[in-house]
Design an enzyme around this catalytic site. Structure first.
Site, PDB file in Angstrom:
ATOM      1  N   GLU A 106      10.391  -7.539   3.976  1.00 16.07           N
ATOM      2  CA  GLU A 106      10.375  -8.562   5.022  1.00 16.07           C
ATOM      3  C   GLU A 106      11.620  -9.442   4.935  1.00 16.07           C
ATOM      4  O   GLU A 106      12.195  -9.833   5.960  1.00 16.07           O
ATOM      5  CB  GLU A 106       9.102  -9.392   4.898  1.00 16.07           C
ATOM      6  CG  GLU A 106       7.845  -8.591   5.253  1.00 16.07           C
ATOM      7  CD  GLU A 106       6.560  -9.364   5.044  1.00 16.07           C
ATOM      8  OE1 GLU A 106       5.812  -9.541   6.024  1.00 16.07           O
ATOM      9  OE2 GLU A 106       6.311  -9.785   3.894  1.00 16.07           O
ATOM     10  N   GLU A 126       0.808  -4.051   1.354  1.00 16.55           N
ATOM     11  CA  GLU A 126      -0.173  -5.134   1.235  1.00 16.55           C
ATOM     12  C   GLU A 126      -1.603  -4.696   1.531  1.00 16.55           C
ATOM     13  O   GLU A 126      -2.561  -5.267   0.997  1.00 16.55           O
ATOM     14  CB  GLU A 126       0.208  -6.289   2.159  1.00 16.55           C
ATOM     15  CG  GLU A 126       1.398  -7.108   1.699  1.00 16.55           C
ATOM     16  CD  GLU A 126       2.745  -6.506   2.082  1.00 16.55           C
ATOM     17  OE1 GLU A 126       3.773  -7.164   1.859  1.00 16.55           O
ATOM     18  OE2 GLU A 126       2.762  -5.365   2.613  1.00 16.55           O
TER      19      GLU A 126
END
Length: 697
Positions: A106, A126
């Site tokens: 990210e 995640e």
């Protein structure tokens, strides 16, 4: 500067994350990045910035060491760091290598450009913690690799190699070797061309097939993720990248992330993440305890278990001498191993030459003299103390000094086995689970005289062969099988009270167990439990055992291996088919006890069996057989098909509240046929419930 190093090469500033082992984005690292950006942006001599990571990764994402601490929530947050990168007055080029995952990816997506080394592992994993990428990953990744590929990556958490993204907007360049020098050169070129600063957030999302694909994906994900809310939340977050402006998409992502953070399922998965890491830590064994070298290993027994154990070691290049008592058994074992490898080759998991390489690492023998030079031996023979005594007496006489002598017993006394030798300090239990070449769990049984370096060596080997090892003390059944005995016993009592095997199994499987107790018994072999019960009748005459299981075994119904057990089976298939003969056997047995069947709810079925695990586990924990409650959870998740989204029996009990668990146990104890003496809460469980605490608190 804390968490990141700063240097200048010509007109390019280089900010290097420095937080081993994988440059987790902890507070110091986040602050270091922002400080580096500020320094570069206020230096007129600097024209562009390269962001990279030192050591073995660009960044593996969040720093797990800060989970649950004040630093995790301190500003600058990762969202803030990415915003500062995007708003940098000078272009920022990410120099990516080795690993770029989670928040690390990210962060890279927030940079204006990305130069990546070949062979880099790329992922947003995640979902495996019951979460979704919470720093813009669901909004930015689809913009650079397309909706479908991004959705597949995010929903599955799959790791993809960087080369797969050649030609996409994820990477501006993919280079050989280290990426910093090429990134510096790339940055200099950008400066020469006017220092443009394109942002991933500004890339329009255009996919004419998005609506149809997303609806198809919703149906698929919902069907495949029962009990796990994270995959569908991941999907909806990615869907927002198509239907909403970027900032609104970020808000939608955040809302869905916070929803997951509060869910029991995510808490359970995060608990297991830390529990698995904790299991490898043994309080009295520090870094000063050196493992013994194990260059060659011996396995006694070429049957299903011995062959599976052998495969674990040759899979990682450790040669094995496999010993059997007859040529027929030896040939059969070698043939089974070869067949397993050849089947893997047919599926494309191995190359034909790898099959031959692994088979060449196995030396079959019928002579104990051929194993004398091995560094470790694992016995995998019949589960009978007399047989173990014969084997270990022989091993004691032939094995070189310093060799580790391990027993694969699943229930027997490791200290007693060690006493058959003159070197009890070298004896340890290694309880593999069947099939040993597939199952992740390894119970490592520490005897009262097991040397520290023997335990350290075994734990290290477990990691080498990719097993999840949990240390157990010595008791009958260790952690897993001692608990499962009470679980299975309650299942048998339920049959006497009115249930069918299928009803019990269906209730547990609907709750999330991979397999109910009766299907599990048929898979393991009903004769195994029969043998244990025969010992119990002598050793524990006070413990009530339903005789229905013995009657089943007296008919030769040992399960899948005989085609008949609690169910019947069609040759070549594993489908459990209810059998009227078994139903009739149960009815007649019930009548012989003078019992009238009653209607039993699925809730009672589930909680009688699950809380039976919990109560026995509390005793195991208090006795010091298990080091920590989370170790027990790992045993059940990795070895017994306990649903991961419930976190293991101890985590589940904490979720329910131990006070409520104890109240349920009092209700079970009021049933005279439910083994009332068992339902007296273990002292530890009772104490924690009274104090309002949990096993993990």
């Amino acid at each position: 500067m804390a968490g990141a190093r700063y240097e200048v090469r010509g007109s390019i500033a280089i900010i290097s994350m420095d937080n081993p082992p994988v440059n987790g984005l902890g507070y110091d690292n986040r602050l270091g990045i922002v400080n580096g950006l500020n320094k570069a942006n206020t230096d007129d001599a600097v024209k562009a910035i390269v962001l990279t990571g030192l050591g073995k990764a660009f960044s593996g994402g969040a720093d797990i060491r800060e989970f649950g601490t004040a630093k995790a929530g301190m500003e600058p947050s990762l969202h803030a760091v990415i915003r500062y990168v995007e708003q940098s007055a000078k272009p920022v080029v990410a120099a990516i290598h080795s690993v770029v995952m989670g928040g690390g990816l990210e962060l890279a997506l927030g940079c204006h450009y990305r130069v990546c080394a070949k062979g880099t592992q790329v992922a947003l994993p995640e979902v495996k913690l019951g979460l979704l990428p919470g720093a813009g990953g669901t909004q930015r990744l689809p913009r650079v690799i397309g909706l479908q590929q991004a959705l597949n990556m995010i929903v599955s958490g799959t790791t993809v190699m960087s080369e797969r993204f050649a030609g996409t907007k994820l990477f501006d360049e993919i280079v050989d070797g280290e990426p910093v020098a090429p990134a510096v050169a790339f940055a200099e070129k950008i400066v020469a061309n006017g220092s443009k600063k394109p942002l991933v957030r500004d890339i329009p999302m255009k996919d004419p097939q998005a609506e149809g694909y997303l609806q198809f994906a919703r149906n698929t994900v919902k069907a495949m993720s029962k009990g796990y809310p994270a995959p569908i939340n991941c999907l909806e977050a990615v869907a927002a990248s198509v239907s909403l402006p970027f900032e609104q998409g970020l808000k939608r992502e955040r809302d869905l992330f916070m929803e997951l953070m509060a869910s029991h399922e995510s808490r359970a998965l995060r608990h297991l993440f830390f529990a698995e890491r904790a299991a490898s830590k043994i309080p009295d064994i520090g870094d000063d305890v050196q493992a013994r070298p194990v260059a060659k290993l011996a396995v006694i027994g070429a049957g299903t278990m011995g062959g599976g154990i052998t495969m674990n070691f040759v899979n990682v290049g450790i040669p094995v001498v496999m010993l059997e008592t007859t040529q027929e058994a030896l040939d059969k074992g070698m043939k089974t191993i070869r067949t397993n490898y050849e089947n893997s080759a047919k599926k494309g998991k191995l190359k034909p030459e790898q099959v031959e390489q692994r088979m060449a690492l196995i030396q079959p023998t019928m002579s104990y003299a051929d194993i004398a030079h091995c560094d470790m031996v694992i016995e995998a023979v019949y589960e009978d103390m007399a047989v173990k005594e014969k084997v270990f007496t022989q091993l004691d006489s032939v094995m070189k000094q310093g060799a580790i002598l391990a027993t694969n017993t699943s229930t027997l006394d490791v200290d007693k086995i060690a006493a058959f030798t003159k070197r009890p300090q070298d004896v340890i239990g290694t309880h593999f689970f069947s099939p040993a070449n597939v199952m992740r769990l390894l119970e490592v049984v520490r005897g009262k005289e097991t040397a520290k370096d023997v335990l350290a060596t075994t734990m290290k080997l477990a990691k080498t062969i990719k097993k999840t090892a949990v240390v157990s003390g010595v008791c009958d059944g260790f952690i897993g099988n001692r608990m499962i005995e009470q679980y299975s016993r309650q299942g048998l009592l339920l049959l006497e009270e009115g249930c069918t095997p299928a009803q019990v199994d269906k209730a547990l499987e609907s709750w999330g167990m991979a397999m109910g107790p009766f299907r599990m018994a048929d898979l393991a072999g009903n004769d195994v439990g029969w043998y244990i019960r025969k010992r119990r009748y002598i050793e524990r005459p006070d413990m009530k055992y339903p005789k229905i299981a013995d009657k089943l075994c007296e008919l030769g119904r040992f399960g899948q291996k005989t085609g008949k057990g609690w169910y019947q089976y069609i040759a070549g298939k594993r489908d459990a088919i209810s059998d009227p003969i078994v139903d009739d056997l149960i009815v007649k047995h019930r009548e012989s006890l003078g019992l009238k069947p009653r209607k039993i709810s699925n809730d009672e079925i589930v909680h009688r069996l699950i809380f039976a695990l919990v109560n026995e586990a509390a005793k195991i924990l208090e006795e010091g057989i298990a080091l920590r409650a989370s170790d027990i959870d790992i045993v059940y998740i990795t070895g017994y098909g306990f649903p991961a989204f419930r976190g293991g029996p101890m985590c589940y009990a904490d979720t329910m509240g131990l006070f409520n668990v104890v109240q349920s146990m009092h209700q079970f104890a009021a049933n005279p046929h439910a083994a009332p003496e068992f339902w007296k809460p273990a002292p530890l469980l009772s104490r924690l419930a009274q104090e309002g605490k949990g096993f993990q608190s």
